[in-house]
Scaffold this active site. Structure first.
Site, PDB file in Angstrom:
ATOM      1  N   ASP A 233      -6.159  -6.588  -6.079  1.00 56.20           N
ATOM      2  CA  ASP A 233      -5.802  -5.459  -6.947  1.00 56.20           C
ATOM      3  C   ASP A 233      -5.761  -5.879  -8.410  1.00 56.20           C
ATOM      4  O   ASP A 233      -6.032  -5.072  -9.307  1.00 56.20           O
ATOM      5  CB  ASP A 233      -4.417  -4.917  -6.571  1.00 56.20           C
TER       6      ASP A 233
ATOM      7  N   GLU B 183     -10.692   1.513   2.823  1.00 62.10           N
ATOM      8  CA  GLU B 183     -10.840   1.103   1.431  1.00 62.10           C
ATOM      9  C   GLU B 183     -10.577  -0.411   1.310  1.00 62.10           C
ATOM     10  O   GLU B 183     -11.378  -1.145   0.769  1.00 62.10           O
ATOM     11  CB  GLU B 183      -9.837   1.889   0.566  1.00 62.10           C
ATOM     12  N   HIS B 184      -9.407  -0.842   1.837  1.00 60.33           N
ATOM     13  CA  HIS B 184      -9.059  -2.269   1.843  1.00 60.33           C
ATOM     14  C   HIS B 184      -8.967  -2.734   3.297  1.00 60.33           C
ATOM     15  O   HIS B 184      -8.295  -2.093   4.105  1.00 60.33           O
ATOM     16  CB  HIS B 184      -7.685  -2.507   1.202  1.00 60.33           C
TER      17      HIS B 184
ATOM     18  N   HIS C  17     -53.518  18.028  -9.943  1.00 61.28           N
ATOM     19  CA  HIS C  17     -53.172  16.653  -9.582  1.00 61.28           C
ATOM     20  C   HIS C  17     -54.430  15.906  -9.134  1.00 61.28           C
ATOM     21  O   HIS C  17     -54.685  14.775  -9.541  1.00 61.28           O
ATOM     22  CB  HIS C  17     -52.150  16.628  -8.438  1.00 61.28           C
TER      23      HIS C  17
ATOM     24  N   HIS D  48       2.402   2.919  -3.167  1.00 58.13           N
ATOM     25  CA  HIS D  48       1.565   3.612  -4.156  1.00 58.13           C
ATOM     26  C   HIS D  48       1.954   5.078  -4.292  1.00 58.13           C
ATOM     27  O   HIS D  48       2.281   5.556  -5.369  1.00 58.13           O
ATOM     28  CB  HIS D  48       0.091   3.522  -3.779  1.00 58.13           C
TER      29      HIS D  48
ATOM     30  N   GLN E  54       0.831  -1.200   0.000  1.00 56.79           N
ATOM     31  CA  GLN E  54       0.000   0.000   0.000  1.00 56.79           C
ATOM     32  C   GLN E  54       0.867   1.251   0.000  1.00 56.79           C
ATOM     33  O   GLN E  54       0.649   2.191  -0.754  1.00 56.79           O
ATOM     34  CB  GLN E  54      -0.909  -0.011   1.234  1.00 56.79           C
TER      35      GLN E  54
END
Lengths: 435, 435
Positions: free
Chosen positions: B366, B332-333, B425, B267, B264
């Site tokens: 991934d 996220e993960h 209506h 990145h 991670q």
């Protein structure tokens, strides 16, 4: 295009495409000044919480709040309102709520998983959001039906807590709105509105817990505030003016069709009502009926301006051409008032809600048929859906690799990670490969 | 919190809540100057189409385009790239594409309807969007796996046409990216990027047809442009830095866990890697392993800064406490590297993707496990889902009232419409009541 009190067009005219484009032209005006005011309100509420909410509410809604307790309504206040309203109205709200709940139960999505030959499990876990906020406009545009339509899908999704905000200008608030909130089992109710209410829901204050998603319509300040907090919380689409497209074969009572168009036109001056029909005489009959019935309406001035500025009766060469034009418009509401509407349904590509047959007036869907009346406007049905249970659920991917699966996948992942120059990814995958 | 090359915290510390909040603090910086540049680019492309796209592309990507044909890639160019890449890489891309397609097939939603006792039909019709655009970053962050992850769900949804844009700085473009586009069966490919590419997709030009939705990550100009066109077209969430949260019982190989965190951290410098474990000695072992393995990585400088600024090893008192903290973070993960991960799964409320068991490295997800790697970041898993087939489908409500149903519903609708002061209506509904 001729235009007496509503436009008349023909789809076989050579310049029809340009005329249609002009008819549909509408764009949310991004107002720099509004955006700056909203940014300041958001910042103040974020920094100073309840105190800022109280100040803005006193100023914009002409109220005399002295503490946060003054903008909180108790569950008791809601049930008292429910007891105050008429029996007929209460029953109508209850029928509507029951039908909306029943329909939306069909939208619930379930978790799923599957197991591969080597024992690897893949799937998706579906969970409700924890807390959502519903914005309900106050004053003249305060609609109890909108309370039901926004709150019930969240409740059906299993959201833990639904908070509702509704402005109470000069302290006034509709009993019908409170009663609808009681029926929809709204969990908390705050009598605040505008950008300050959106800020309170998005960032939280001492009194109002922050939410995960904000839904519901509002004026330009509310819309600007929602756009500004998008990303920090989820929001629904920002709505444009409401519209209806009616496709008729010419065999429905012209008074019915005229009143369906008027029911859209009476919403506001920017609302849009369009009729497509292959029968020119029927269009004439609807035009006469419109003129006659319009005069009897309490909201005639609004409806007349809507028809004049944005309405149209359009002659088409066939129902197939009507469907093609409809797909180009991607209407919020589409009435298919023809003998065999089911035969046309597969060709309908983009529409928020589709009302089939001569008996299905849009108004039935607005209030109590069951489907949601929060629908994508201004052509956004090309990429958006009616508000639904799915708007209050979210998904988590599930991956559970067996040792054998990790061995196989590890080799593929390592190759691709090396190709992307991500060595740690490759090593992490390679650790799981059998030696 | 102590911090040598990665933070160390304890969840039983009295000020843990504050420390955690500080650790997680991240907010997309709204940059006024960028917004103004982007607004100008959007306007220019909207007004002048291809000519503006060419000018900006020549300026920002240092290219020499003389006409629109220079930024269009033919299907043949894609298949040629596919033929050029190595066999192993081609096979890995194909395995990945097959697995991603298979998983996403499970996400397809079907139309549904039900008929009530009086013959009224209610339901929802599901249709794919017509045309979507995929933004793929160019240069160093150009990932073939992202092409597969963005394009395949759209294809599975049945989208008619998938257009891809990818910038080619100085004309350079990765063969792997082109090959992935060939495998994913992307329909059109344009070698443009930045806000000008987003504008071309949103508004259309002479050469590029406008799309209904734009997905895919990009730099701050791309993110600002997507936010600006939101509403005109649909967009996916605006992504923050990527993050992983690992929950470990202390019995997984510490080298594996360390490498998962490093995968991670490599990145980018803002990426976040956090480990929760009830075993202090295991945290020590992971810390040592991190230090040792970090030194061997080509992207060590980036990973080291990510660990130093945003990483943390956190001691918890139990796995249950770890899950509570995880739900607060909404990662996220989420790797659940424990003996019996299934027993913890029901307690996991918010996460983009959940990786269960010691063998399920995030890297497998991934690239090739099947689920999407486009996931909600920065706590937005509270209200967002992985990119999926559902992102490229939309729904239309179906209402088909029988005469009997219209009679019953008409009465309810008329009552509620009167309560809201909408007379047209009420009349439209009343027309359908039996006399």
């Amino acid at each position: 295009m001729t235009r007496k009190f509503i436009g008349r067009l023909s789809a076989v005219d050579t310049d029809f495409d340009g005329q249609l484009k002009q008819l549909l032209a509408w764009e949310a005006v991004a107002n720099k000044q509004v955006e700056e005011i909203v940014a300041e309100i958001l910042q103040q509420v974020r920094n100073r919480g309840d105190a800022a909410v109280i100040e803005y509410t006193n100023r914009f809604d002409r109220r005399n709040l002295t503490g946060a307790e003054d903008f909180c309504l108790t569950p008791q206040a809601l049930t008292e309102a429910l007891a105050r309203i008429g029996v007929e109205e209460r029953e109508a709200l209850e029928v509507s709520a029951r039908r909306v709940r029943e329909y939306h139960e069909h939208q619930k999505q379930g978790s799923w998983r599957y197991t591969e030959a080597d024992g690897t499990v893949l799937g998706q876990q579906i969970t409700p959001m924890e807390r959502v906020g519903i914005y309900v406009p106050g004053g003249k545009a305060s609609y109890p039906s909108s309370v039901l339509m926004n709150a019930i899908p969240a409740k059906v999704a299993g959201v833990d807590s639904v908070a509702m905000v509704v402005p109470a200008p000069e302290g006034e608030i509709s009993d019908l709105v409170l009663a609808a909130a009681a029926i929809a089992e709204v969990d908390q109710m705050f009598t605040i509105g505008g950008a300050q209410a959106v800020a309170a829901l998005a960032y939280g204050t001492e009194t109002i817990a922050s939410v995960d998603k904000i839904v519901g319509p509002g004026n330009i300040f509310v819309a600007s505030a929602k756009r500004a907090v998008f990303g920090h919380v989820a929001i629904d689409m920002i709505a444009g003016p409401s519209e209806i497209l009616v496709i008729c074969d010419g065999a429905t009572d012209p008074d019915w069709i005229a009143m369906d168009l008027l029911s859209q036109a009476e919403h506001d001056e920017q609302a849009q009502a369009i009729l497509l029909c292959p029968d020119a005489e029927f269009l004439d009959a609807v035009e006469s009926s419109l003129e006659r019935q319009l005069a009897e309406l309490p909201r005639a001035t609004i409806a007349a301006k809507s028809l004049m500025d944005r309405g149209a009766l359009i002659l088409v060469d066939s129902l197939e051409q009507a469907i093609k034009i409809s797909n180009r418009i991607a209407p919020e509401h589409l009435e298919v008032s023809v003998a065999d509407p089911e035969s046309l349904l597969p060709q309908i590509r983009h529409a928020g809600a589709i009302f089939l047959g001569r008996y299905t007036a849009e108004a039935l869907g607005d209030y109590c048929a069951g489907p949601n009346h929060v629908l994508p406007t201004s052509g956004t049905a090309r990429f958006s859906s009616p508000l639904g249970v799915y708007d209050f659920q979210k998904r988590s991917s599930i991956i559970y690799c067996s040792p054998q699966g990790a061995d196989q996948l590890g080799r593929v992942a390592a190759t691709l990670a090396c190709g992307e120059g991500l060595e740690a990814h490759a090593r992490s995958a390679t650790f799981r490969i059998k030696k």
